[in-house]
Design an enzyme around this catalytic site. Sequence first.
Site, short mmCIF file in Angstrom:
data_model
loop_
_atom_site.label_atom_id
_atom_site.label_comp_id
_atom_site.label_asym_id
_atom_site.label_seq_id
_atom_site.Cartn_x
_atom_site.Cartn_y
_atom_site.Cartn_z
N HIS A 1 -7.12 0.48 1.69
CA HIS A 1 -6.08 0.84 2.65
C HIS A 1 -5.65 2.26 2.42
CE1 HIS A 1 -4.00 -0.71 -0.93
NE2 HIS A 1 -3.02 0.13 -0.63
N CYS B 1 3.78 0.97 -4.64
CA CYS B 1 2.42 1.48 -4.86
C CYS B 1 2.30 2.80 -4.09
CB CYS B 1 1.36 0.47 -4.41
SG CYS B 1 1.34 0.14 -2.63
#
Length: 694
Positions: free
Chosen positions: A65, A211
């Site tokens: 991603h 993250c």
Amino acid sequence: MSELITAELVDLDLSAGSKEAAARSLAERMAGLGRVTDLEGFLADVAAREAQMPTGLDGGIGIPHCRSAHVTEPTLAFGRSAAGIDFGAADGPADLIFLIAAPAGGDADHLSILSTLARHLMDEAFTGALRAADDPAAAAALIRGDEPTPAPEPEAVTGAKAAPEPGAAPGAEATTEPDAAPEAAGPGTGAAPADTPASAAPFKIIAVTSCPTGIAHTYMAAEALAKAGREAGVELVVETQGSAGFKRLDPEVVAAADGVIFAHDVEVRDKARFAGKPTVDVGVKAGVNRPAELIAEVREKAARGDVSAPATAGPAPMDRDGQAGDGFGTRLRKWLMTGVSYMVPFVAAGGLLIALAFAIGGYGINKAPSVAEHFVWTESASWAALLFQIGSVAFGFLVPVLAGFIAYGMADRPGLVPGFVGGAISLTVNAGFLGGLIAGLIAGAVVMAVQRVQVPPALRGIMPVVVIPLISSAVVGFLMFLVVGKPIAALQKALTDWLSGLSGANAVILGVILGLMMTFDLGGPLNKVAYAFAVGGLANPNDGSLKVMAAVMAAGMVPPLAMAVATTVRGGLFTRTERENGKAAWVLGASFITEGAIPFAAADPLRVIPSAMAGGAVTGALSMAFGCTLRAPHGGVFVVPLIGQPLLYLVAVLAGTAVTAALVVLLKGLRGTDAPAGAGPEATAAAEPEPAGV
């Protein structure tokens, strides 16, 4: 706004053999629907995210991603691989692949949907249904949430890891309600001990997850911790600092917490809120893969009375992504590189200003009076003096910043004050660059020692702002002034005298060594050591140290320039993405950004790295043999007019570039055939950019 995923974005028979090929296959579906405008640019962004941290998760899941300027709207593509694809998970290949694409400025609504998916990935019923799906439209509807998640068949989830119950609340900011009831305990579930009284107040934990992109791991870690908290019988509330928003936990909840878990790969925002509590600080993947262990660890710390709040004793910034088994040598390298990385901008700014001053006003400009007392607007000498004096001030921070941020890398913010103090004392006693290194290590060690002392709760609030700076600065100052400062100063003088006397074969050998170091890891630790050695010499420049700086910059320019040449003269040996990277490498190499060669080295290290080292060694040796000197710590070809023996310097760079390019072409040609235009491994993104080619 289009749906996040449609049947056209689902491939239930993904045949890719690598994670790069899988990302390309799914990205091509996105591009076919007009949701990705530049396929190669998007794949480069995916590779850059993958280079930060593998995106494989236990349970057979891969979630490549990224955020990308080449994405028109938040999009999800799903692929199912029968053979499995390695995304770096500890338990093996992934069979469920989700490619998540978010625009560079993705809206909160769609990113919230993406976070919901991330939570569902921790649900074994959800993943089991995807493994059993036989229709792309049905799989897309299940992912969108249009269809309820069916109960998993046992054979459909074989090998899946423990996951949250289907009823877990995906997408919420505070993941677990404080009054969430623990699930029924069974063998091995990690429930509260049997001898805990039923009426005892539950242990309260707050967790923060984040993250780098804030899309997937942030929410998966939150859901995993919430599940483990219910199983362990604790009250656990999670603050997700992700792309869908950042909502601070209620201060009352924070105050009432018995312990804190940080599962993050980016800095926790407003971290001081959690000071004074037992803290476990790990990477975000640990929150996904071993949440029960983290809960047990924070409970043990609380039972012992350990306080590892970020303001006092949390893991240092450079240790957060480390492995549990990292040795002292690995940690020492990280600490030193922390100091170097923060020092480089000061060196670049100060050094370039000084070099420009010399170019305008000559080398005698260092004797000009202060511009605060004498400045003539129409005289170039006054402007040169202004540049020199500004640059000198910036350059004067070199050693204190180096020492301060080495201590910061060891002990976090409490290390800054004694580190800067020790660095300043190093300049005072003429211990120079080496003194700064030692002062930073001493400061970090002293702070870490003070942090280990157990203090009453009433004193914890003043420890980071009063006690630690006071004690650590006094100890570091004593050691630097009276114990280690003078011996280091003597060693620094010996090193300076040695550099001043470099000539002939000794200079050439040193040039070869520096060239090899600059090109071995293309911006990694060894490269940084060589660069730091050269920059340290600029603090007290002499003919030898200026030769070292010239050789280091010349060698650092070679790898990207050579890759640019190789992709131009024999483009058929490289993939289409590599050829595109080769165009950028011209500018990166000319600017002394060694990282420009990393995509090529990552794709073919056994051919590219030895070739780069050969060219770097040639360039370093020639630069030293020609007697080239450089007063600027950076700039590439743009500071060639400031280089001693500039034409010979360019000859050294061109010679090394030719050697590396020729070797790369030769070694790649030995494979037998040219690479197809679109085949081959994708370019892996460079490490976090540094302001220098280090």
